[in-house]
Write a protein that holds these residues in place. Structure first.
Motif, PDB file in Angstrom:
ATOM      1  N   PHE A  12       0.839  -1.199   0.000  1.00 40.14           N
ATOM      2  CA  PHE A  12       0.000   0.000   0.000  1.00 40.14           C
ATOM      3  C   PHE A  12       0.876   1.250   0.000  1.00 40.14           C
ATOM      4  O   PHE A  12       0.656   2.180  -0.776  1.00 40.14           O
ATOM      5  N   ASN A  13       1.886   1.255   0.864  1.00 41.58           N
ATOM      6  CA  ASN A  13       2.754   2.426   0.948  1.00 41.58           C
ATOM      7  C   ASN A  13       3.629   2.608  -0.281  1.00 41.58           C
ATOM      8  O   ASN A  13       4.032   3.731  -0.590  1.00 41.58           O
ATOM      9  N   GLU A  14       3.885   1.527  -1.008  1.00 42.99           N
ATOM     10  CA  GLU A  14       4.617   1.642  -2.271  1.00 42.99           C
ATOM     11  C   GLU A  14       3.703   2.164  -3.384  1.00 42.99           C
ATOM     12  O   GLU A  14       4.104   2.997  -4.186  1.00 42.99           O
ATOM     13  N   ALA A  15       2.476   1.667  -3.435  1.00 42.12           N
ATOM     14  CA  ALA A  15       1.548   2.032  -4.518  1.00 42.12           C
ATOM     15  C   ALA A  15       0.970   3.427  -4.339  1.00 42.12           C
ATOM     16  O   ALA A  15       0.794   4.165  -5.310  1.00 42.12           O
ATOM     17  N   VAL A  16       0.657   3.795  -3.097  1.00 39.97           N
ATOM     18  CA  VAL A  16       0.110   5.123  -2.821  1.00 39.97           C
ATOM     19  C   VAL A  16       1.309   6.069  -2.715  1.00 39.97           C
ATOM     20  O   VAL A  16       1.926   6.209  -1.666  1.00 39.97           O
ATOM     21  N   ASN A  17       1.637   6.687  -3.848  1.00 43.99           N
ATOM     22  CA  ASN A  17       2.853   7.500  -3.913  1.00 43.99           C
ATOM     23  C   ASN A  17       2.595   8.999  -3.742  1.00 43.99           C
ATOM     24  O   ASN A  17       3.488   9.805  -3.947  1.00 43.99           O
ATOM     25  N   TRP A 101      -7.609   9.139 -17.084  1.00 49.93           N
ATOM     26  CA  TRP A 101      -6.924   7.942 -16.581  1.00 49.93           C
ATOM     27  C   TRP A 101      -6.016   8.309 -15.397  1.00 49.93           C
ATOM     28  O   TRP A 101      -6.084   7.699 -14.338  1.00 49.93           O
ATOM     29  N   ARG A 102      -5.187   9.325 -15.594  1.00 51.06           N
ATOM     30  CA  ARG A 102      -4.294   9.763 -14.518  1.00 51.06           C
ATOM     31  C   ARG A 102      -5.094  10.336 -13.351  1.00 51.06           C
ATOM     32  O   ARG A 102      -4.822  10.031 -12.194  1.00 51.06           O
ATOM     33  N   TYR A 103      -6.072  11.162 -13.649  1.00 52.66           N
ATOM     34  CA  TYR A 103      -6.853  11.795 -12.589  1.00 52.66           C
ATOM     35  C   TYR A 103      -7.560  10.755 -11.720  1.00 52.66           C
ATOM     36  O   TYR A 103      -7.633  10.892 -10.507  1.00 52.66           O
ATOM     37  N   SER A 104      -8.070   9.715 -12.357  1.00 54.22           N
ATOM     38  CA  SER A 104      -8.734   8.664 -11.603  1.00 54.22           C
ATOM     39  C   SER A 104      -7.749   7.946 -10.684  1.00 54.22           C
ATOM     40  O   SER A 104      -8.048   7.690  -9.514  1.00 54.22           O
ATOM     41  N   LEU A 105      -6.575   7.623 -11.199  1.00 55.98           N
ATOM     42  CA  LEU A 105      -5.552   6.986 -10.357  1.00 55.98           C
ATOM     43  C   LEU A 105      -5.144   7.902  -9.194  1.00 55.98           C
ATOM     44  O   LEU A 105      -4.916   7.433  -8.075  1.00 55.98           O
ATOM     45  N   MET A 106      -5.065   9.186  -9.461  1.00 56.18           N
ATOM     46  CA  MET A 106      -4.693  10.127  -8.397  1.00 56.18           C
ATOM     47  C   MET A 106      -5.745  10.164  -7.288  1.00 56.18           C
ATOM     48  O   MET A 106      -5.409  10.338  -6.121  1.00 56.18           O
ATOM     49  N   ASN A 107      -7.020   9.979  -7.648  1.00 55.87           N
ATOM     50  CA  ASN A 107      -8.055   9.905  -6.615  1.00 55.87           C
ATOM     51  C   ASN A 107      -7.798   8.741  -5.665  1.00 55.87           C
ATOM     52  O   ASN A 107      -8.208   8.767  -4.508  1.00 55.87           O
ATOM     53  N   TRP A 108      -7.114   7.708  -6.150  1.00 61.70           N
ATOM     54  CA  TRP A 108      -6.784   6.524  -5.355  1.00 61.70           C
ATOM     55  C   TRP A 108      -5.381   6.639  -4.759  1.00 61.70           C
ATOM     56  O   TRP A 108      -4.812   5.661  -4.272  1.00 61.70           O
ATOM     57  N   GLY A 109      -4.787   7.840  -4.832  1.00 68.42           N
ATOM     58  CA  GLY A 109      -3.499   8.097  -4.174  1.00 68.42           C
ATOM     59  C   GLY A 109      -2.278   7.755  -4.977  1.00 68.42           C
ATOM     60  O   GLY A 109      -1.160   7.788  -4.455  1.00 68.42           O
ATOM     61  N   HIS A 110      -2.448   7.439  -6.253  1.00 69.12           N
ATOM     62  CA  HIS A 110      -1.315   7.041  -7.089  1.00 69.12           C
ATOM     63  C   HIS A 110      -1.184   7.987  -8.286  1.00 69.12           C
ATOM     64  O   HIS A 110      -2.093   8.067  -9.109  1.00 69.12           O
ATOM     65  N   ASP A 111      -0.048   8.670  -8.366  1.00 64.89           N
ATOM     66  CA  ASP A 111       0.227   9.503  -9.538  1.00 64.89           C
ATOM     67  C   ASP A 111       1.144   8.707 -10.457  1.00 64.89           C
ATOM     68  O   ASP A 111       2.319   8.492 -10.138  1.00 64.89           O
ATOM     69  N   PRO A 112       0.641   8.241 -11.601  1.00 65.11           N
ATOM     70  CA  PRO A 112       1.444   7.407 -12.492  1.00 65.11           C
ATOM     71  C   PRO A 112       2.616   8.134 -13.127  1.00 65.11           C
ATOM     72  O   PRO A 112       3.493   7.495 -13.714  1.00 65.11           O
ATOM     73  N   LEU A 113       2.662   9.449 -13.018  1.00 64.03           N
ATOM     74  CA  LEU A 113       3.770  10.208 -13.604  1.00 64.03           C
ATOM     75  C   LEU A 113       4.914  10.416 -12.615  1.00 64.03           C
ATOM     76  O   LEU A 113       5.941  10.990 -12.980  1.00 64.03           O
ATOM     77  N   LYS A 114       4.745   9.942 -11.392  1.00 66.83           N
ATOM     78  CA  LYS A 114       5.828  10.078 -10.399  1.00 66.83           C
ATOM     79  C   LYS A 114       6.838   8.978 -10.569  1.00 66.83           C
ATOM     80  O   LYS A 114       6.530   7.863 -10.883  1.00 66.83           O
TER      81      LYS A 114
END
Length: 114
Positions: A12-17, A101-114
């Motif tokens: 969780f702590n790895e995925a929620v970046n 796509w990115r915005y939805s992932l960010m709602n779940w705590g994950h920024d795919p561009l990081k």
């Protein structure tokens, strides 16, 4: 169960970046509130599932590990499942930075561009 919790916590702590502060700031934006599945048909007017999850993630990140409940770990597992499934989709070929796509992932705590 403790081993499962240990692994879930680590993953969780790895995925929620996103930090809790960054996630809270993001959740206040119109783009955050606009994206995601809402209601029985997915297009309702209420809060999206991801946005609600984001608020819960902020709470989880503020909790001490010793204070996490089985329900908290269940939500962490749900978050991991979403992040892994949605990330695997890869997003749009162009303008990932400003994509739903990115915005939805960010709602779940994950920024795919990081």
């Amino acid at each position: 169960m403790a081993d499962d919790h240990e692994q879930t916590h680590r993953e969780f702590n790895e995925a929620v970046n996103m930090t809790p502060a960054a996630l809270e700031k993001w959740l206040d934006t119109e783009d955050s509130k606009r994206v995601g599945w809402k209601g029985a048909d997915g297009k309702g007017d209420g809060e999206s599932v991801g946005h609600e999850s984001g608020r819960r993630i902020v709470e989880l990140k503020h909790k001490k590990k010793a204070d996490l409940s089985d329900d908290d770990y269940a939500h962490m597992t749900k978050v991991l499942g979403y992040i892994h499934r949605h990330s695997a989709q890869g997003g749009p070929a162009k303008d990932k930075e400003h994509s739903d796509w990115r915005y939805s992932l960010m709602n779940w705590g994950h920024d795919p561009l990081k």
